[in-house]
Motif scaffolding. Structure first.
Motif, short mmCIF file in Angstrom:
data_model
loop_
_atom_site.label_atom_id
_atom_site.label_comp_id
_atom_site.label_asym_id
_atom_site.label_seq_id
_atom_site.Cartn_x
_atom_site.Cartn_y
_atom_site.Cartn_z
N ASP A 53 0.86 -1.19 0.00
CA ASP A 53 0.00 0.00 0.00
C ASP A 53 0.89 1.23 0.00
N ASN A 54 0.61 2.17 -0.91
CA ASN A 54 1.37 3.41 -1.01
C ASN A 54 0.37 4.56 -1.06
N ASN A 55 0.38 5.46 -0.03
CA ASN A 55 -0.64 6.50 0.10
C ASN A 55 0.02 7.87 0.24
N ASP A 57 -0.87 12.04 1.00
CA ASP A 57 -1.89 12.99 1.46
C ASP A 57 -1.29 14.36 1.68
N GLY A 62 -6.23 12.48 1.93
CA GLY A 62 -5.64 11.60 0.95
C GLY A 62 -6.07 11.95 -0.46
N ASN A 64 -7.09 10.30 -3.49
CA ASN A 64 -7.51 8.94 -3.81
C ASN A 64 -6.94 8.44 -5.13
N THR A 67 -3.75 6.62 -4.52
CA THR A 67 -3.67 5.45 -3.65
C THR A 67 -3.26 4.26 -4.49
N LYS A 69 -1.79 0.41 -4.92
CA LYS A 69 -1.70 -0.89 -4.28
C LYS A 69 -1.10 -1.92 -5.22
#
Length: 247
Positions: A53-55, A57, A62, A64, A67, A69
């Motif tokens: 998971d790479n997020n 913000d 965030g 979206n 985002t 994965k």
């Protein structure tokens, strides 16, 4: 895909065990002894159950579209060497085994978004190149057929990273983070072996879980921006084994 691979692998191993036990009960000699030290090798297929998971913000909100994965669903070749010891008491076989193996997992993904800050691109990657196990074994011998369960410690190398790049039309900026470590975890599985003199040939299934790694990216452009990532490291293997026992 991960659940399907795990279910198929388990069913395949169970079918092999049942078939071997039935054949051994009809044809095997009654004098085979599994006790002794042994060396061997294995080769087979691994199913990746890992995830990344790479997020990204800004001020806690965030984005979206970025985002990113990775859900591991590929297969890879695996092979290695092993050493162990069995001790037989009537039809019960107690043992310990250690192995070290090549593992060829590699995957990546990317996403892009147009925002008020400029054009943003997020990239993630995952690699796992080796693993090993140290396991106990508990088996039931039907003459020269051994059916067993196994479980214990597992360890392996994992690396994963995330990167977000911003192009505002004038300059290019980036946030980066990564994890690169040897993880420890656990493994459980089962298999069967067929003994011929000092040699044994077998089929084995293992599920390996090596935990996770996390990272935070550098705030390269402005306060309030943040890149977070995590990687979970798990996989299944079905492999053939060949062992030589010293008496």
């Amino acid at each position: 895909m991960k659940k399907i691979a795990l279910t198929v692998s388990t069913a395949f191993a169970a079918l092999a065990l049942a078939s071997a036990a039935h054949a051994a009960d009809m044809t095997a000699p009654a004098t085979y002894d599994w006790t002794g030290f042994y060396l061997g090798a294995n080769a087979g297929i691994a199913w990746n159950n890992s995830g990344v998971d790479n997020n990204f913000d800004v001020d806690g909100d965030g984005i979206n579209d970025l985002t990113n994965k990775i859900e591991g669903d590929q297969t890879a070749f695996t092979a290695g060497g092993l050493v162990g010891y069995n001790y037989q008491i009537d039809q019960i076989v107690l043992g310990v085994e250690a192995d070290f193996n090549y593992l060829g997992f590699s995957d990546n993904n990317s996403r892009s978004a147009v925002t008020q800050f400029g054009d943003l691109t997020a990239k993630s990657s995952f690699e796992a190149d080796w693993f090993g196990t140290i396991r106990g074994r508990l088996g039931y011998a039907i003459d020269n057929v051994l059916i067993y369960g196994t479980g214990g410690l597992a360890y392996g190398h994992m690396s994963a990273d995330g990167k977000v790049t911003l192009d505002d039309g004038i300059d290019t900026y980036s946030w980066k983070g990564s994890t690169d470590s040897t993880n420890w975890g656990w493994t459980v599985g089962g298999g069967m072996e067929y003994g011929i003199d000092n040699w044994s040939l077998g089929l084995e299934y293992l599920y390996v879980d090596l935990g996770s790694g996390e990272w935070n990216g550098n705030n390269a452009l402005f306060d309030g921006s943040n890149l977070k990532g995590s990687a979970d490291y798990a996989f299944s293997t079905v492999r053939a084994t060949a062992k030589y026992r010293f008496q």
